[in-house]
Design a protein around this motif. Sequence first.
Motif, PDB file in Angstrom:
ATOM      1  N   LEU A  81       3.552   8.409   3.609  1.00 26.39           N
ATOM      2  CA  LEU A  81       3.107   7.401   2.644  1.00 26.39           C
ATOM      3  C   LEU A  81       3.213   7.940   1.223  1.00 26.39           C
ATOM      4  O   LEU A  81       3.699   7.256   0.316  1.00 26.39           O
ATOM      5  N   GLU A  82       2.789   9.179   1.031  1.00 23.22           N
ATOM      6  CA  GLU A  82       2.844   9.770  -0.301  1.00 23.22           C
ATOM      7  C   GLU A  82       4.289   9.938  -0.775  1.00 23.22           C
ATOM      8  O   GLU A  82       4.609   9.660  -1.940  1.00 23.22           O
ATOM      9  N   ALA A  83       5.161  10.384   0.103  1.00 23.35           N
ATOM     10  CA  ALA A  83       6.568  10.563  -0.271  1.00 23.35           C
ATOM     11  C   ALA A  83       7.212   9.242  -0.664  1.00 23.35           C
ATOM     12  O   ALA A  83       8.041   9.192  -1.590  1.00 23.35           O
ATOM     13  N   SER A  84       6.814   8.158   0.015  1.00 22.96           N
ATOM     14  CA  SER A  84       7.395   6.847  -0.293  1.00 22.96           C
ATOM     15  C   SER A  84       7.020   6.366  -1.689  1.00 22.96           C
ATOM     16  O   SER A  84       7.660   5.471  -2.242  1.00 22.96           O
TER      17      SER A  84
ATOM     18  N   THR B 208      -1.233   2.866  -9.417  1.00 19.09           N
ATOM     19  CA  THR B 208      -1.499   2.177  -8.146  1.00 19.09           C
ATOM     20  C   THR B 208      -1.496   3.159  -6.984  1.00 19.09           C
ATOM     21  O   THR B 208      -2.379   3.137  -6.127  1.00 19.09           O
ATOM     22  N   SER B 209      -0.497   4.038  -6.957  1.00 25.22           N
ATOM     23  CA  SER B 209      -0.370   4.970  -5.826  1.00 25.22           C
ATOM     24  C   SER B 209      -1.495   5.997  -5.808  1.00 25.22           C
ATOM     25  O   SER B 209      -2.127   6.217  -4.773  1.00 25.22           O
TER      26      SER B 209
ATOM     27  N   ASN C 151       1.508   0.276  -0.014  1.00 18.24           N
ATOM     28  CA  ASN C 151       2.938   0.261  -0.329  1.00 18.24           C
ATOM     29  C   ASN C 151       3.363  -1.057  -0.959  1.00 18.24           C
ATOM     30  O   ASN C 151       4.195  -1.091  -1.869  1.00 18.24           O
ATOM     31  N   THR C 152       2.781  -2.157  -0.475  1.00 17.89           N
ATOM     32  CA  THR C 152       3.105  -3.467  -1.044  1.00 17.89           C
ATOM     33  C   THR C 152       2.643  -3.553  -2.490  1.00 17.89           C
ATOM     34  O   THR C 152       3.375  -4.014  -3.368  1.00 17.89           O
ATOM     35  N   ALA C 153       1.414  -3.111  -2.746  1.00 19.22           N
ATOM     36  CA  ALA C 153       0.885  -3.140  -4.112  1.00 19.22           C
ATOM     37  C   ALA C 153       1.707  -2.245  -5.032  1.00 19.22           C
ATOM     38  O   ALA C 153       1.933  -2.574  -6.199  1.00 19.22           O
ATOM     39  N   TYR C 154       2.174  -1.127  -4.516  1.00 18.15           N
ATOM     40  CA  TYR C 154       2.998  -0.189  -5.288  1.00 18.15           C
ATOM     41  C   TYR C 154       4.361  -0.796  -5.618  1.00 18.15           C
ATOM     42  O   TYR C 154       4.832  -0.708  -6.756  1.00 18.15           O
ATOM     43  N   ALA C 155       4.976  -1.432  -4.618  1.00 19.40           N
ATOM     44  CA  ALA C 155       6.330  -1.972  -4.803  1.00 19.40           C
ATOM     45  C   ALA C 155       6.333  -3.284  -5.568  1.00 19.40           C
ATOM     46  O   ALA C 155       7.287  -3.592  -6.293  1.00 19.40           O
ATOM     47  N   ASN C 156       5.279  -4.072  -5.408  1.00 18.99           N
ATOM     48  CA  ASN C 156       5.201  -5.378  -6.065  1.00 18.99           C
ATOM     49  C   ASN C 156       3.817  -5.530  -6.680  1.00 18.99           C
ATOM     50  O   ASN C 156       2.884  -6.021  -6.047  1.00 18.99           O
TER      51      ASN C 156
END
Length: 398
Positions: free
Chosen positions: A346-349, A204-205, A244-249
């Motif tokens: 963003l990348e680090a997160s 995803t990321s 970030n949302t798609a990555y986390a959930n």
Amino acid sequence: MKVFFYRVYQFVMLLASYMVQWPKPTLIEGENSVLKIPQILVEKGIRSVLLVTDKVITSLGLTAPLLQELSKVGITCSVFDETVPNPTIGNIESALKIYHEKGARAIIAFGGGSSMDCAKGVGARVVNPNKTIPQMRGLLKVGKKLPLMIAVPTTAGTGSETTIAAVISNPETHEKYSVNDQKLIPQFSVLDPLLTLNLPPHITSTTGLDALTHAVEAYIGRANTAETRQYARDAVKLVFENLNTAYANGKDVNARRNMLKASYYAGVAFTRAYVGYVHAVAHTLGGFYSVPHGLANAVILPVVLDFYGHSADRPLAELADLIGITQANESDAVKAQKFIAKIRELEASMSIPRKIEGIKESDFSGMIRNALREANPLYPVPREMFADELRKVYDAIR
């Protein structure tokens, strides 16, 4: 003198682009929209189709519902699932053999960018039986209308479902290059967010950052139109609002839907406005070390933006304004640096590394040669780079 020649070449290409048709696929969107494909084929009178994908997709069962629906309406579907990351000429020739043996009359590209690139290569070979893939390398060498092609992305990143490019690897020469022709644009693109729900977070990321790279490189280049600028801006905004949302959930359907649209918008933007040195360097890493394209772009993007310096300040400042990270009294240079920093944040997160392991200094000369061959004079970048600067880029990421 070289820079002058490159700029003249790019200006001529820009003028020529206004005289070329830039078709867009017919979009089919929404949950379970992939199940509309059989009806399209029935309406076209097609009874046999080749589906190009990879082993991961088939093992996840993502193609099963479509295959069932195709069977219900009496359409024979032959599956080629041997596509590898950074698809090879061998992949294309193997899939082409199945296409002919099974009497297929259409191609479904089902998967990430690799599957879509492989499928495009098959289509190009179907209509050019006497041309090899290397002979179609570069611009406008396909020249003939492909069989019906339906692209079904299962990642939100490459934008290949709407682009003129098929990126192919040659393991023998360590080259990774593009076949570029408007004829490669699929006739239909199916954006079904349900197909992306099971993506691992690292896919995803990296695919999402691939879409961001497409949009940013298109926007800061010198071959934009009002339309490509707007598509690039829309893509950048959607990425920062949803990745970030798609990555986390991974089950967030709305975020997945928006990332598919971001990828599509970025694809429309860069297919006419081109990319830049981020892609030229990333393709060499894919060719020499099989580094996944999205990961390579993610690592390289902020490094190359730094190297562009003030030549990219204005467009990067506009993108910084767009995502709401600036103050009204700040200079373009400050805003541009904020935007680059925001990319790194963003990348680090999402745990994207700053370096790519395994890059050998002994390979620099070959990679630099290939990157320059790809980028110059074609890519209308903010500032031209040459061997010494590219060497510094490779040094910075290893």
